[in-house]
Scaffold this motif. Structure first.
Motif, short mmCIF file in Angstrom:
data_model
loop_
_atom_site.label_atom_id
_atom_site.label_comp_id
_atom_site.label_asym_id
_atom_site.label_seq_id
_atom_site.Cartn_x
_atom_site.Cartn_y
_atom_site.Cartn_z
N GLY A 202 -7.22 -12.21 12.17
CA GLY A 202 -8.61 -11.94 11.80
C GLY A 202 -9.41 -11.38 12.96
O GLY A 202 -10.51 -10.86 12.76
N ALA A 203 -8.89 -11.49 14.17
CA ALA A 203 -9.69 -11.12 15.34
C ALA A 203 -9.37 -9.71 15.84
O ALA A 203 -10.10 -9.18 16.67
N ILE A 204 -8.29 -9.11 15.35
CA ILE A 204 -7.92 -7.77 15.83
C ILE A 204 -8.49 -6.74 14.86
O ILE A 204 -8.29 -6.85 13.64
N PRO A 205 -9.23 -5.73 15.37
CA PRO A 205 -9.81 -4.73 14.46
C PRO A 205 -8.73 -4.08 13.59
O PRO A 205 -7.61 -3.85 14.06
N ALA A 206 -9.09 -3.80 12.33
CA ALA A 206 -8.12 -3.30 11.35
C ALA A 206 -7.37 -2.07 11.86
O ALA A 206 -6.17 -1.93 11.64
N GLN A 207 -8.08 -1.18 12.58
CA GLN A 207 -7.41 0.07 13.00
C GLN A 207 -6.41 -0.17 14.14
O GLN A 207 -5.59 0.69 14.45
N LEU A 208 -6.49 -1.34 14.78
CA LEU A 208 -5.58 -1.60 15.91
C LEU A 208 -4.42 -2.50 15.54
O LEU A 208 -3.41 -2.55 16.24
N ILE A 209 -4.59 -3.23 14.45
CA ILE A 209 -3.66 -4.34 14.23
C ILE A 209 -2.22 -3.89 14.04
O ILE A 209 -1.28 -4.51 14.54
N GLN A 210 -2.03 -2.74 13.38
CA GLN A 210 -0.64 -2.30 13.16
C GLN A 210 0.06 -2.03 14.49
O GLN A 210 1.19 -2.48 14.72
N SER A 211 -0.63 -1.30 15.37
CA SER A 211 0.06 -0.98 16.63
C SER A 211 0.15 -2.22 17.52
O SER A 211 1.10 -2.36 18.28
N GLU A 212 -0.82 -3.14 17.40
CA GLU A 212 -0.73 -4.39 18.18
C GLU A 212 0.50 -5.19 17.75
O GLU A 212 1.24 -5.70 18.58
N LEU A 213 0.68 -5.27 16.43
CA LEU A 213 1.78 -6.11 15.92
C LEU A 213 3.14 -5.43 16.07
O LEU A 213 4.11 -6.05 16.48
N PHE A 214 3.18 -4.15 15.71
CA PHE A 214 4.49 -3.49 15.61
C PHE A 214 4.76 -2.54 16.78
O PHE A 214 5.85 -2.02 16.92
N GLY A 215 3.75 -2.27 17.61
CA GLY A 215 3.93 -1.34 18.72
C GLY A 215 3.79 0.10 18.26
O GLY A 215 3.59 0.37 17.07
N HIS A 216 3.86 1.01 19.21
CA HIS A 216 3.80 2.43 18.83
C HIS A 216 4.66 3.25 19.77
O HIS A 216 5.03 2.83 20.86
N GLU A 217 4.98 4.47 19.28
CA GLU A 217 5.71 5.42 20.10
C GLU A 217 4.69 6.36 20.75
O GLU A 217 3.59 6.55 20.23
N ARG A 218 5.12 6.95 21.86
CA ARG A 218 4.25 7.90 22.56
C ARG A 218 3.84 9.03 21.61
O ARG A 218 4.68 9.56 20.85
N GLY A 219 2.56 9.35 21.58
CA GLY A 219 2.08 10.47 20.75
C GLY A 219 1.83 10.10 19.30
O GLY A 219 1.50 10.96 18.48
N ALA A 220 2.00 8.82 18.95
CA ALA A 220 1.83 8.40 17.55
C ALA A 220 0.41 8.64 17.08
O ALA A 220 0.17 8.92 15.91
N PHE A 221 -0.53 8.53 17.99
CA PHE A 221 -1.93 8.81 17.65
C PHE A 221 -2.64 9.16 18.95
O PHE A 221 -2.10 8.96 20.05
N THR A 222 -3.87 9.65 18.81
CA THR A 222 -4.60 10.05 20.00
C THR A 222 -4.76 8.85 20.91
O THR A 222 -5.17 7.78 20.46
N GLY A 223 -4.39 9.03 22.15
CA GLY A 223 -4.53 7.92 23.10
C GLY A 223 -3.23 7.15 23.29
O GLY A 223 -3.14 6.33 24.21
#
Ligand SMILES: Nc1ncnc2c1ncn2[C@@H]1O[C@H](COP(=O)(O)OP(=O)(O)OP(=O)(O)O)[C@@H](O)[C@H]1O
Length: 458
Positions: A202-223
């Motif tokens: 509940g504390a992680i903003p909706a737009q961040l939670i997927q990458s926080e939980l599952f991680g991301h690959e380089r270039g997956a999104f801006t930044g």
């Protein structure tokens, strides 16, 4: 006849009679070897001036709280002046004594520790029985303070749940101790050496939670300048605690379900599946079954998570825990208290018992900490806790009134005495034996932690 078995670590004679089976471990390496193969219910630490506090601390941490061994320390009086030794005793021992030993008093303390170990679930407090208990993942009663029937039952359930590998779903009101229960599950599980990764969904903003939980690959999104592991991956080999699971957005519920079914995840922007061995422990303060009915939570995920369920009861339903918890926090935050404050008055104890505790244990912590700073007298009053003095109780039969008064007086003086039996008995004008008898009569837990010492006051 039950054999009274005990492991003595260090050198020196504890002077125990012949009906005690004493296993000696002169060095820490011997002790570690013994404890690994044959865990024991009670350990006696014979500390000499040249002993290293750090090494003993490590041994007790490894083979104390998590493994169910109750430690009693015998120390040189000078050690008690040193913060490191005091911390070791306070955190990890049930009791302490000083050299030269009062053998009779030590025998009593050891007998008491064995009895407490037996009460905590063994049929027999012998090392063998405790070993079986440990293998079953039972042990730590140090993390969840409380003596009520409800918390005792919860501890037992945690011990059972810990040895399984299925997901765990913990329900309880806010501040009741869900995260602590999750930590206890992890600490008692075979994964205890792995990480425990808590995430508040509940504390992680909706737009961040997927990458926080599952991680991301380089270039997956801006930044996303480089590959990043998600929190689930960091829990590899351990447990991941998903607090407020009901707040997990729907699309991520599908990803979590896949992880629970297949043990694999995909990072955001990634095509490679990554296998992760992490146990999921989820918690919610909302009723997830109702959320499923409302369409706010996936039914399939609910059933996947709800394999092993634990209920943490609200504090108002375990009133016997109130004063032990208040005392526990009084000692935990001792360094913050105004120096003159010695404990709780009996009116404060009554007010604590009368309050409804909507914020549960967290509210109790906050009120006790505040009172320890704000109290102006030696004893904390209801107003220091921000509570009303309890209303005059309904008329009681004389016998009931006597029993309640006796219980309140014992509670209050144990708290005043920092749970030191000797001081509390003196305060009440009875012998220590009488006080132990009274505690048993009222079904009150006898002091069993360092702060509940039967030893000399400092
Ligand atoms: N039985 C207990 N013994 C000692 N401390 C406790 C106990 N229960 C809870 N606490 C303490 O109370 C505080 C709140 O507990 P915790 O964070 O586990 O509650 P929670 O149910 O997860 O809360 P929330 O729903 O708000 O996340 C913590 O500091 C925790 O250590």
């Amino acid at each position: 006849m039950t054999t009274k078995s005990i492991l003595c670590v260090g050198t020196g004679s504890p002077g125990l009679p012949a009906d005690w089976e004493v296993v000696r471990a002169a060095t820490l390496a011997d002790a570690r070897r013994h404890l690994t193969s044959t865990p024991c219910a009670v350990g006696l630490l014979l500390v000499q001036p040249e002993d290293s506090c750090d090494s003993l601390h490590a041994l007790l941490r490894e083979h104390g709280a998590r493994h169910g061994t109750r430690w009693i320390a015998v120390l040189p009086p000078a050690a008690l002046a040193q913060p490191a030794w005091r911390q070791l005793v306070h955190e990890l021992c049930d009791d302490y004594h000083t050299w030269p030993l009062d053998h009779q008093r030590l025998r009593h303390a050891l007998g008491h520790a064995l009895g407490m170990a037996a009460l905590c679930g063994d049929d027999d407090a012998s090392p063998r029985a405790t070993g079986a208990k440990q293998a079953a993942g039972v042990g730590d009663d140090a993390m969840l303070t409380g003596t009520s029937v409800a918390i005792t039952r919860l501890r037992r359930q945690i011990a059972k749940v810990a040895k399984a590998s299925a997901p765990v779903l913990i329900w309880g009101e806010s501040g009741s101790g869900k995260e602590l229960a999750a930590q206890a599950v992890h600490a008692h599980s075979p994964r205890r050496k792995g990480p425990f990764v808590p995430i508040n969904c509940g504390a992680i903003p909706a737009q961040l939670i997927q990458s926080e939980l599952f991680g991301h690959e380089r270039g997956a999104f801006t930044g996303a300048a480089r590959d990043k592991r998600g929190l689930i991956e960091t829990a590899q080999g351990g447990s991941i605690f998903l607090d407020e699971i009901g707040d997990l957005p729907m699309e991520l519920q599908a990803n979590l379900l896949r992880f629970l079914q297949e043990k694999t995840i995909y990072r955001v922007g990634g095509t490679r599946s990554i296998t992760v061995d992490a146990r999921v422990i989820a918690a919610s303060h909302v009723n997830l079954a109702q959320a499923v009915q409302r369409g706010a939570f996936r039914e399939d995920l609910y059933y996947r998570l709800n394999v092993l369920a634990l209920d943490v009861p609200p504090l108002r339903e375990r009133r016997d825990d109130l004063m032990p918890l208040a005392a526990h926090f009084f000692h935990t935050f001792a360094s913050e208290r105004a120096p003159r404050v010695r404990g709780f008055s009996s009116t404060a104890a009554q007010a604590i018992r009368a309050h409804h505790w909507p914020g549960n244990v967290r509210e109790l912590i906050n009120r006790v900490r505040r009172a320890m700073v704000m109290a102006e007298g030696r004893l904390i009053l209801p107003a220091d806790l921000g509570l009303q003095a309890a209303a005059a109780p309904a008329p009681l039969a004389l016998d009931d009134a006597r029993i309640r008064a006796e219980r309140d007086a014992i509670d209050a003086s144990l708290l005043r005495a920092g749970r030191n039996i000797t001081l509390a008995a003196r305060d009440l004008g009875v012998s220590r034996m009488t006080l132990y008898r009274l505690l048993a009569k009222h079904g009150m837990a006898a002091p069993s932690r360092a702060s509940y010492t039967d030893g000399q006051s400092e």
